[in-house]
Design a protein around this motif. Structure first.
Motif, PDB file in Angstrom:
ATOM      1  N   GLY A  22       0.814  -1.214   0.000  1.00  0.00           N
ATOM      2  CA  GLY A  22       0.000   0.000   0.000  1.00  0.00           C
ATOM      3  C   GLY A  22       0.843   1.258   0.000  1.00  0.00           C
ATOM      4  N   ILE A  28       2.531   1.640  -3.539  1.00  0.00           N
ATOM      5  CA  ILE A  28       1.600   2.017  -4.605  1.00  0.00           C
ATOM      6  C   ILE A  28       1.221   3.490  -4.504  1.00  0.00           C
ATOM      7  CG2 ILE A  28      -0.745   1.683  -5.483  1.00  0.00           C
ATOM      8  CD1 ILE A  28      -0.470  -1.263  -4.838  1.00  0.00           C
ATOM      9  N   VAL A  29       0.994   3.963  -3.305  1.00  0.00           N
ATOM     10  CA  VAL A  29       0.633   5.366  -3.110  1.00  0.00           C
ATOM     11  C   VAL A  29       1.749   6.281  -3.606  1.00  0.00           C
ATOM     12  CG1 VAL A  29       0.173   7.131  -1.377  1.00  0.00           C
ATOM     13  CG2 VAL A  29      -0.936   4.902  -1.200  1.00  0.00           C
ATOM     14  N   ASN A  45      -1.049   7.021 -10.278  1.00  0.00           N
ATOM     15  CA  ASN A  45      -2.158   7.491  -9.454  1.00  0.00           C
ATOM     16  C   ASN A  45      -2.803   8.741 -10.035  1.00  0.00           C
ATOM     17  OD1 ASN A  45      -1.741   5.438  -7.596  1.00  0.00           O
ATOM     18  ND2 ASN A  45      -0.334   6.649  -6.374  1.00  0.00           N
ATOM     19  N   ASP A  92      -0.607  -5.168 -11.436  1.00  0.00           N
ATOM     20  CA  ASP A  92       0.052  -5.400 -10.149  1.00  0.00           C
ATOM     21  C   ASP A  92       0.055  -6.883  -9.785  1.00  0.00           C
ATOM     22  OD1 ASP A  92       0.793  -2.824  -9.678  1.00  0.00           O
ATOM     23  OD2 ASP A  92      -0.836  -2.353  -8.298  1.00  0.00           O
ATOM     24  N   ALA A 149      -3.956  -4.632  -1.219  1.00  0.00           N
ATOM     25  CA  ALA A 149      -3.630  -3.204  -1.148  1.00  0.00           C
ATOM     26  C   ALA A 149      -3.844  -2.536  -2.497  1.00  0.00           C
ATOM     27  CB  ALA A 149      -2.184  -3.030  -0.698  1.00  0.00           C
ATOM     28  N   SER A 150      -3.430  -3.215  -3.573  1.00  0.00           N
ATOM     29  CA  SER A 150      -3.619  -2.665  -4.915  1.00  0.00           C
ATOM     30  C   SER A 150      -5.099  -2.514  -5.251  1.00  0.00           C
ATOM     31  CB  SER A 150      -2.937  -3.579  -5.942  1.00  0.00           C
ATOM     32  OG  SER A 150      -3.190  -3.131  -7.257  1.00  0.00           O
ATOM     33  N   LEU A 178      -7.676  -2.261  -3.183  1.00  0.00           N
ATOM     34  CA  LEU A 178      -8.304  -1.236  -2.348  1.00  0.00           C
ATOM     35  C   LEU A 178      -7.939   0.169  -2.817  1.00  0.00           C
ATOM     36  CD1 LEU A 178      -7.797  -2.834   1.191  1.00  0.00           C
ATOM     37  CD2 LEU A 178      -9.973  -2.495   0.001  1.00  0.00           C
ATOM     38  N   TRP A 179      -6.655   0.380  -3.133  1.00  0.00           N
ATOM     39  CA  TRP A 179      -6.197   1.718  -3.487  1.00  0.00           C
ATOM     40  C   TRP A 179      -6.801   2.196  -4.807  1.00  0.00           C
ATOM     41  CZ3 TRP A 179      -4.688   6.105  -1.792  1.00  0.00           C
ATOM     42  CH2 TRP A 179      -4.060   7.022  -2.632  1.00  0.00           C
ATOM     43  N   PHE A 180      -6.724   1.356  -5.844  1.00  0.00           N
ATOM     44  CA  PHE A 180      -7.226   1.793  -7.143  1.00  0.00           C
ATOM     45  C   PHE A 180      -8.748   1.869  -7.161  1.00  0.00           C
ATOM     46  CE2 PHE A 180      -2.948   0.352  -8.480  1.00  0.00           C
ATOM     47  CZ  PHE A 180      -2.524   1.571  -8.998  1.00  0.00           C
ATOM     48  N   LEU A 194     -10.407   2.923  -4.579  1.00  0.00           N
ATOM     49  CA  LEU A 194     -10.621   4.214  -3.914  1.00  0.00           C
ATOM     50  C   LEU A 194     -10.415   5.372  -4.878  1.00  0.00           C
ATOM     51  CD1 LEU A 194     -11.126   5.848  -1.327  1.00  0.00           C
ATOM     52  CD2 LEU A 194      -8.675   5.716  -0.858  1.00  0.00           C
ATOM     53  N   LEU A 195      -9.372   5.292  -5.717  1.00  0.00           N
ATOM     54  CA  LEU A 195      -9.118   6.353  -6.695  1.00  0.00           C
ATOM     55  C   LEU A 195     -10.270   6.455  -7.694  1.00  0.00           C
ATOM     56  CD1 LEU A 195      -5.331   6.035  -7.641  1.00  0.00           C
ATOM     57  CD2 LEU A 195      -6.410   7.794  -6.240  1.00  0.00           C
TER      58      LEU A 195
END
Length: 204
Positions: A13, A16-17, A23, A47, A153-154, A156-158, A160-161
């Protein structure tokens, strides 16, 4: 096993951020609602493939080909500079804001190709997914659980974006807001291109 999962989640996480160009691009297409879930999904899939490849020894092959990394580095610089120039042009000339729920003007294919380029032309992506993360994962009690955490983590993050950018789009209908967004994206892309071009050698 839970500790290995959480370690993968936190480590991946954080990495990636930090990959700003990818991003910024995904957030930009999400705000414009230009096939943003397709773009985010492609980032997640890439990823998964790179992390799996790293755990199966592709990292050793990559280290034996420093010239390939150098070519990727300069291709990445050129592509990021091109994206920055486009963003600055939009910031200066302006464009119409998108109403909430409107679709972007580009085709799905164009968005996916640009997403793939932003992802694969950044050598830092390979260093992170094929070298750094697998090196940490090899020290964990459960490698498979660590990779599962990294993949989570990948996702969840993407997600969210994509969701967050689209959710903000109704408040960004004014051309002035678009100019500010494009200027910010342009500065970020330009800064990453400069760092990639003049930073320390990636193969050192």
């Amino acid at each position: 096993m839970l500790e290995s999962y959480l370690t993968g989640l936190v480590v991946c996480g954080g990495i990636i951020v930090a990959i700003g160009a990818q991003n910024a691009y995904v957030l930009g297409v999400a705000v414009r609602r230009e096939h943003h879930w397709w773009s985010a999904g492609l980032c997640m899939s890439t990823d998964v493939l790179l992390l799996a490849a790293g755990m199966f020894g592709v990292s050793a092959l990559l280290l034996s080909m420093p010239s390939a990394m150098e070519v990727l580095r300069w291709l990445g610089v050129v592509f990021l500079a091109w994206l920055a120039a486009q963003a600055f042009h939009r910031a200066v000339c302006g464009r119409q804001g998108l109403a909430g729920g409107a679709s972007g003007g580009r085709s799905r294919r164009a968005v996916l190709l640009a997403t793939l380029a932003v992802t694969l032309l950044n050598p830092q992506v390979y260093l992170d997914t094929l070298l750094l993360i697998p090196a940490i994962g090899a020290q964990q009690q459960s490698t498979a659980t660590f990779v599962a955490g990294a993949i989570s983590a990948s996702i969840l993050w993407f997600s969210l974006l994509a969701w967050g950018g689209a959710a903000l789009s109704p408040w960004l209908s004014r051309p002035l807001a678009w100019r500010a967004i494009d200027a910010a994206i342009g500065m970020m892309m330009a800064a990453i291109a400069v760092q990639l071009a003049f930073g320390a050698s990636l193969t050192a």
